[in-house]
Write a protein that holds these residues in place. Structure first.
Motif, PDB file in Angstrom:
ATOM      1  N   GLN A 375       0.632  -1.118  -0.063  1.00  0.00           N
ATOM      2  CA  GLN A 375      -0.048   0.009  -0.047  1.00  0.00           C
ATOM      3  C   GLN A 375       0.894   1.012  -0.058  1.00  0.00           C
ATOM      4  O   GLN A 375       0.582   2.230  -0.692  1.00  0.00           O
ATOM      5  CB  GLN A 375      -0.772   0.001   1.065  1.00  0.00           C
ATOM      6  CG  GLN A 375      -2.093  -1.170   1.133  1.00  0.00           C
ATOM      7  CD  GLN A 375      -2.898  -1.184  -0.063  1.00  0.00           C
ATOM      8  OE1 GLN A 375      -3.318   0.151  -0.522  1.00  0.00           O
ATOM      9  NE2 GLN A 375      -3.355  -2.269  -0.513  1.00  0.00           N
ATOM     10  N   GLN A 376       1.825   1.259   0.865  1.00  0.00           N
ATOM     11  CA  GLN A 376       2.925   2.393   0.860  1.00  0.00           C
ATOM     12  C   GLN A 376       3.492   2.636  -0.612  1.00  0.00           C
ATOM     13  O   GLN A 376       3.855   3.803  -1.080  1.00  0.00           O
ATOM     14  CB  GLN A 376       3.918   2.157   1.939  1.00  0.00           C
ATOM     15  CG  GLN A 376       4.807   3.348   1.930  1.00  0.00           C
ATOM     16  CD  GLN A 376       5.987   3.117   3.153  1.00  0.00           C
ATOM     17  OE1 GLN A 376       5.984   2.015   3.826  1.00  0.00           O
ATOM     18  NE2 GLN A 376       6.908   3.993   3.360  1.00  0.00           N
ATOM     19  N   LEU A 377       3.729   1.396  -1.454  1.00  0.00           N
ATOM     20  CA  LEU A 377       4.391   1.614  -2.515  1.00  0.00           C
ATOM     21  C   LEU A 377       3.653   2.251  -3.499  1.00  0.00           C
ATOM     22  O   LEU A 377       3.916   3.042  -4.295  1.00  0.00           O
ATOM     23  CB  LEU A 377       4.873   0.070  -2.978  1.00  0.00           C
ATOM     24  CG  LEU A 377       5.524   0.074  -4.561  1.00  0.00           C
ATOM     25  CD1 LEU A 377       6.737   0.844  -4.637  1.00  0.00           C
ATOM     26  CD2 LEU A 377       5.690  -1.399  -4.748  1.00  0.00           C
ATOM     27  N   LYS A 378       2.276   1.671  -3.421  1.00  0.00           N
ATOM     28  CA  LYS A 378       1.228   2.380  -4.457  1.00  0.00           C
ATOM     29  C   LYS A 378       0.805   3.819  -4.191  1.00  0.00           C
ATOM     30  O   LYS A 378       0.786   4.392  -5.283  1.00  0.00           O
ATOM     31  CB  LYS A 378       0.016   1.439  -4.113  1.00  0.00           C
ATOM     32  CG  LYS A 378       0.053   0.161  -4.671  1.00  0.00           C
ATOM     33  CD  LYS A 378      -1.392  -0.575  -4.307  1.00  0.00           C
ATOM     34  CE  LYS A 378      -1.225  -2.048  -4.806  1.00  0.00           C
ATOM     35  NZ  LYS A 378      -2.770  -2.883  -4.712  1.00  0.00           N
ATOM     36  N   GLN A 379       0.906   4.208  -2.901  1.00  0.00           N
ATOM     37  CA  GLN A 379       0.840   5.528  -2.582  1.00  0.00           C
ATOM     38  C   GLN A 379       1.890   6.312  -3.143  1.00  0.00           C
ATOM     39  O   GLN A 379       1.801   7.565  -3.618  1.00  0.00           O
ATOM     40  CB  GLN A 379       0.721   5.866  -1.240  1.00  0.00           C
ATOM     41  CG  GLN A 379      -0.715   5.273  -0.447  1.00  0.00           C
ATOM     42  CD  GLN A 379      -0.414   5.461   1.021  1.00  0.00           C
ATOM     43  OE1 GLN A 379       0.130   5.839   1.499  1.00  0.00           O
ATOM     44  NE2 GLN A 379      -1.569   4.732   1.376  1.00  0.00           N
ATOM     45  N   GLN A 380       3.219   6.098  -3.046  1.00  0.00           N
ATOM     46  CA  GLN A 380       4.414   6.445  -3.626  1.00  0.00           C
ATOM     47  C   GLN A 380       4.175   6.797  -5.050  1.00  0.00           C
ATOM     48  O   GLN A 380       4.562   7.821  -5.814  1.00  0.00           O
ATOM     49  CB  GLN A 380       5.739   6.012  -3.075  1.00  0.00           C
ATOM     50  CG  GLN A 380       6.782   6.727  -3.639  1.00  0.00           C
ATOM     51  CD  GLN A 380       8.147   5.781  -3.202  1.00  0.00           C
ATOM     52  OE1 GLN A 380       7.996   4.575  -2.873  1.00  0.00           O
ATOM     53  NE2 GLN A 380       9.298   6.494  -3.244  1.00  0.00           N
ATOM     54  N   ILE A 381       3.838   5.660  -5.864  1.00  0.00           N
ATOM     55  CA  ILE A 381       3.745   5.573  -7.333  1.00  0.00           C
ATOM     56  C   ILE A 381       2.663   6.651  -7.604  1.00  0.00           C
ATOM     57  O   ILE A 381       2.866   7.507  -8.583  1.00  0.00           O
ATOM     58  CB  ILE A 381       3.463   4.214  -7.644  1.00  0.00           C
ATOM     59  CG1 ILE A 381       4.202   3.357  -7.749  1.00  0.00           C
ATOM     60  CG2 ILE A 381       2.901   4.282  -9.344  1.00  0.00           C
ATOM     61  CD1 ILE A 381       4.190   1.989  -8.061  1.00  0.00           C
TER      62      ILE A 381
END
Length: 696
Positions: A375-381
């Motif tokens: 979820q953190q990776l998706k938010q960063q993207i």
């Protein structure tokens, strides 16, 4: 003696006065000559003339001017191109009038009396005369003088050759009228959008042009070169100017035209049982019929049927000629419509396929997983994608760096542009430069034509460069200039090329160490290090393993047609406990292998085949218990002589691990690369960097 058309008063009433000839160059007065009574002023290209004209269009002795009574006379001396006055070519003697311009090829000479009236210089002062003449000449308007602005000769908003006015301007004879009508019909046929509209245009023009009162266009299913039958014809459109509706012309007449490919005019068809169908033409009392093939070369597209029911307006041979000309033009228009429709269908099909592929790519770029790390990776993207910032993706092999790059591209404003990928470690330096920047024909051996590089292909889109740390220093320098917005040149080319490309780079190499080793440019590192994304290894978000495994299982089950619907509990336990040194890529391959080898509807633990490679960690890794099929693997520390020395650098540990793996495989580099989870070429570069050779 020929007199000027401007002369109105008698010659004897005109006073004799001094006269001048002024030679003009463009819109400037160049030379002035006084005409002396009693002397002849000769003009020509020969140097013996009093006025020498430097024009190739003038003759050596072109013309002469002399006084006759009160008038000055211009006489042509048989010049090759003739002498003109104000655009009128003279013959014989010509009386010159005030302000008239004499043209000798490109030379223009003006005749005037006004100088003597404006200023009268002293007889012995030629300089004063020239200065006075020049001041006066500047006030004389120049007829036809050339200026910098173009001379508008004519204006016209509509042409008389337009379809609406062609017939109006045509001659009175039949041929001119038919050609005008044919031209109008050809333009209207060219504007038709489909077969029905084309047929309507043709029928409207024919019924008006030849006097027929009923007509129809019949088309074959497809253009045919032979073996056509009247039963294959279908009525596309028909017109009637009277109370009768269209009735099909006899099959015998249609077959005759289809077989012979000749237009036919028939009369008294209602009385001929061979050329008429009693239930059709008898009913409408047709007196004459025209049947013309719609043909183009060897192909026949259909027929045009026309007939007249009025005995006093029978169809004639000239009507047949006109109908055949229209039919031939219709065939060309119909072929153009077919090509346009084919192109439109192909374009629509390509657009649908493109949309389908884009949708598939969008699906493939979905990051699978619900863990906090994912979820953190998706938010960063989501934060990075809308910008045009350069992105550096770092992480272990197989974590999905390309998947992250695709997600960034399809989440940006460049989503409709191209997404181009290139693995920088898979090519030599020369080939990598050609792949990135393109090359011109003949730039090196094998360059048989111009090739666009990845940068040009990715214009207005995104370029994903994997293993960017493997670039040579010379390529890095050229790559840096493009990143900074400078144009580049193809290999062997000289034309500068500008592109609008977003660069997304990825590497699993430690770029900081590469900079210290002088293998990577520091300025390029800072240019790439704008936004960094680091997908975590799969072992650091194990809660996503069941989700990913299920996603891959259903995907491969659908692809292979296997009736597999899931994993057994023991199989999932095996998957979740494994460290996955190859990360998501290794998990994907493992699931595909299990689906292919599975014999039931559930994948069992015994059907899970794991690699013998483990992640290097401090201490030892306990054996993995996997239920009925216990999977026990050697730990990395065993390959490193059982223990990890914490006073060693990462590079020394990597070197020791590679050497231990090579010893285990008896220096089989391909097998070693598979165990280490790296490419064979990467292994060779590491061995070269460490200076390691196989012991004898």
């Amino acid at each position: 003696m020929a007199s000027s058309p401007k002369s109105s008063e008698p010659v004897s009433d005109r006073p004799a006065s001094a006269a001048y000839l002024v030679v003009r160059d463009g819109d400037k007065w160049q030379d002035m000559f006084r005409l002396t009574p009693g002397q002849v002023m000769t003009i020509g290209r020969a140097p013996t003339n009093r006025i020498v004209v430097r024009s190739e269009q003038s003759s050596r002795n072109h013309c002469e001017i002399f006084q006759a009574g009160p008038m000055w006379i211009l006489r042509d001396l048989g010049s090759r191109n003739g002498t003109t006055v104000d655009g009128h070519r003279i013959s014989g003697d010509w009386e010159l009038e005030e302000g008239q311009t004499i043209q000798l090829g490109a030379c223009e000479i003006t005749f005037t009396h006004e100088l003597s009236d404006k200023s009268k210089p002293a007889d012995d002062d030629d300089d004063a005369e020239i200065e006075s003449a020049t001041q006066t000449l500047d006030k004389i308007p120049v007829k036809g003088a050339k200026s910098s602005a173009p001379e508008i000769v004519s204006r016209r908003k509509r042409t008389k050759y337009s379809p609406s006015s062609t017939a109006e301007h045509a001659g009175q004879d039949r041929f001119s009228q038919d050609m005008a009508q044919l031209w109008k019909l050809a333009v209207e046929m060219g504007a038709a959008k489909d077969e029905k509209q084309l047929a309507d245009v043709v029928l409207d023009g024919l019924l008006v042009g030849i006097g027929a009162d009923i007509g129809a266009v019949l088309m074959l299913p497809k253009p045919m070169s032979g073996g056509t039958r009247p039963s294959q014809l279908r009525v596309v459109a028909y017109k009637s100017q009277g109370e009768h509706s269209y009735q099909t012309i006899s099959k015998a007449l249609s077959r005759m035209v289809l077989d012979d490919r000749e237009a036919v005019l028939a009369k008294n068809v209602a009385d001929d049982s061979k050329l008429s169908d009693r239930d059709s033409l008898d009913e409408i009392e047709a007196k004459s019929v025209i049947c013309a093939p719609i043909r183009n070369g060897d192909l026949v597209y259909g027929l045009i049927h026309l007939y007249s029911t009025l005995s006093d307006e029978s169809l004639e041979p000239e009507h047949l000629e006109f109908t055949l000309a229209v039919a031939d033009q219709m065939a060309l228009a119909f072929e153009n419509i077919r090509e346009k429709q084919s192109l439109a269908e192909g374009l629509a099909r390509a657009q649908n396929e493109n949309e389908s592929l884009r949708n598939q790519l969008t699906i493939d770029t979905e990051l699978i997983g619900n863990s906090p790390e994912m979820q953190q990776l998706k938010q960063q993207i989501n934060k990075i994608a809308p910008t045009d910032a350069t992105v550096l993706i770092r992480g272990e092999s197989g974590v999905g760096k390309e998947l992250v790059a695709r997600a960034i591209h399809f989440g940006s404003d460049r989503r409709n542009g191209p997404f181009i990928c290139l693995n920088c470690a898979a090519l030599s330096e020369t080939l990598l430069e050609s792949e990135l920047f393109g090359h011109e024909k003949g730039s090196f051996t094998g360059a048989t034509g111009r090739k666009l590089g990845k940068f040009e292909q990715a214009n207005r889109g995104s370029l994903f460069l994997d293993e960017v740390g493997e670039m040579s220093l010379s390529i890095q320098a050229k790559f840096l200039r493009v990143l900074e917005g400078h144009p580049f040149e193809r290999v062997g080319g000289s034309a500068p090329i500008n592109v609008d490309v977003r660069v997304i780079a990825a590497t699993n190499r430690n770029l900081e160490d590469a900079i210290h080793e002088k293998l990577f440019r520091k300025d390029l590192y800072f240019r790439l290090f704008v936004v960094e994304v680091t997908p975590l290894p799969l072992r650091e978000h194990r809660s996503d393993i069941p989700v990913l495994a299920s996603y891959f299982l259903h995907r491969f089950a659908k692809k292979t047609g296997r009736p597999v619907r899931g994993f057994s509990d023991e199989a999932l336990e095996v998957l979740c406990q494994f460290d996955w040194p190859g990360n998501v890529r290794e998990l994907q391959n493992c699931v595909e292998r299990a689906v292919v080898m599975s014999t039931g509807d559930l994948v069992s633990a015994s059907e899970i085949k794991l690699s013998g490679l483990r992640v290097a960690v401090s201490g030892t890794v306990p054996p993995i218990k996997a239920g009925p099929a216990s999977v026990v693997a050697e730990s990395s520390p065993k390959l490193l002589n059982e223990t990890v020395k914490f006073d060693k650098s990462l590079e020394e540990l990597e070197q020791a691990h590679i050497l231990a793996t090579l010893e285990k495989t008896n220096w089989n580099k391909s097998q070693t690369a598979v165990i280490l989870g790296i490419e064979r070429s990467t292994l060779d570069r590491k061995l070269k960097r460490y200076g390691v050779n196989r012991p004898e």
